[in-house]
Design a protein around this motif. Structure first.
Motif, short mmCIF file in Angstrom:
data_model
loop_
_atom_site.label_atom_id
_atom_site.label_comp_id
_atom_site.label_asym_id
_atom_site.label_seq_id
_atom_site.Cartn_x
_atom_site.Cartn_y
_atom_site.Cartn_z
N VAL A 6 39.84 44.88 30.97
CA VAL A 6 40.00 45.58 32.25
C VAL A 6 38.71 45.41 33.06
O VAL A 6 37.61 45.64 32.55
CB VAL A 6 40.28 47.09 32.03
CG1 VAL A 6 40.19 47.86 33.36
CG2 VAL A 6 41.65 47.28 31.41
N GLU A 38 45.92 49.82 35.04
CA GLU A 38 46.07 49.15 33.75
C GLU A 38 45.74 50.08 32.59
O GLU A 38 46.45 50.13 31.58
CB GLU A 38 45.16 47.92 33.70
CG GLU A 38 45.39 47.00 32.49
CD GLU A 38 46.77 46.38 32.48
OE1 GLU A 38 47.32 46.19 31.38
OE2 GLU A 38 47.32 46.09 33.57
N LYS A 87 48.61 50.71 41.88
CA LYS A 87 48.44 49.39 41.24
C LYS A 87 47.69 48.43 42.17
O LYS A 87 46.83 47.67 41.72
CB LYS A 87 49.79 48.80 40.86
CG LYS A 87 49.69 47.50 40.07
CD LYS A 87 51.06 47.05 39.60
CE LYS A 87 50.94 45.78 38.73
NZ LYS A 87 52.27 45.34 38.23
#
Length: 298
Positions: free
Chosen positions: A188, A141, A133
């Protein structure tokens, strides 16, 4: 002359054996199913969770008393054997799981499992390495949002089974399901040539899901490598940061032992597919065999 005669005799004996083996009898509901298939369950890879569950089923249902055995092979060998048995309407018992294209393509059914050895239902989870992450938030994501249905997975699996390249099958599915894929990538942040590695077990279902996820990640700029492994090394690759993620964790049963063994060394991003199922399966024409209990002599 004697040598030639011997060779000719061996040739005709070989032909006779081949002829006999190709004319195995059809399923007979009046006879013991165990006797007809030599008390053998046709399985897949030795390390697969369904294989250990099937060994437990043999014990729990007292099938070992009749010398039932689990034959190790591979997914490809198992489905090939199934296809041949169906063609001749012969009896067969296999280790089965869904989603899988064979349940779409062939007339087969799961056997009831009243002792719940295989569990009632499974879900497939996405597993990432610790630190992903922070290191690759865009990939994290997309992986976190990835989800689809049994029917959608089966669409890709069936295309691959029919001979289409897995990467191309994934691209075709993504093209037809843009709205859903866009929900995985919406807002994203795109990257450029960031390397990412996904590992997977070379089951038809996981080939489908891993290729779809890989193509989706490539669409936001990742340089994605995918690598097939046995199930234990796959989990180890995530736990040791040798790979970034996998979307193949069948839980709570199939991958349960590895989930427990490597707990704390990975991040569970949750379910990407609901309603998965594992167990024993037989052709539908074996109408009197509907439960694992029915495999026992009466």
């Amino acid at each position: 002359m004697k040598k030639i005669t011997s060779i000719i005799s061996l040739f005709f004996i070989s032909l006779l054996l081949v002829s006999c083996s190709s004319k195995m009898p059809k399923y007979d509901a009046k006879k013991s199913v165990g006797e007809q298939i030599n008390y053998t369950i046709t399985g897949i890879d030795a390390g697969a969770g369904i294989m250990s569950s099937t060994q437990k089923a043999i014990d729990k249902y007292d099938l070992q008393k009749e010398n039932w055995q689990l034959q190790t092979s591979s997914t490809a060998a198992m489905t090939s054997t199934l296809q041949k048995a169906l063609k001749d309407r012969r009896p067969i018992v296999i280790t089965g799981w869904q989603p899988h294209w064979m349940f779409t393509k062939y007339p087969i059914k799961f056997l009831k499992d009243p002792k719940h050895v295989y569990g009632k239902e499974e879900s497939i989870h996405t597993i990432a390495r610790v630190g992903l992450k922070k290191d690759e938030p865009s990939a994290y994501e997309v992986l976190d949002r990835f989800h689809w249905t049994k029917e959608q997975m089966s669409d890709v699996m069936l295309k691959v089974n029919e001979g289409q390249d897995p990467k191309q099958a994934a691209k075709s599915w993504i093209k037809k399901n843009k709205k859903q894929v866009n929900s995985w990538t919406k807002d994203v942040k795109k990257v450029k040539d960031h390397k990412l590695k996904l590992t997977y077990v070379a089951w038809d279902s996981e080939i489908a899901s891993t290729n779809v996820v890989a193509e989706t990640l490539r669409s936001v700029g990742y340089d994605v490598t995918i690598q097939a492994m046995e199930i234990q090394p796959m989990w180890s690759s995530i736990a040791t940061n040798a790979a970034d993620a996998q979307v193949c964790a069948w839980l709570p049963n199939t991958s349960g032992v590895f989930y427990k063994d490597f707990k704390g060394k990975f991040v569970d991003l949750g379910v990407n597919l609901k309603g998965a199922k594992v167990g024993l399966a037989v052709p539908k024409y074996m109408k009197n065999i509907n439960s694992i209990n029915d495999l026992k002599e009466h």
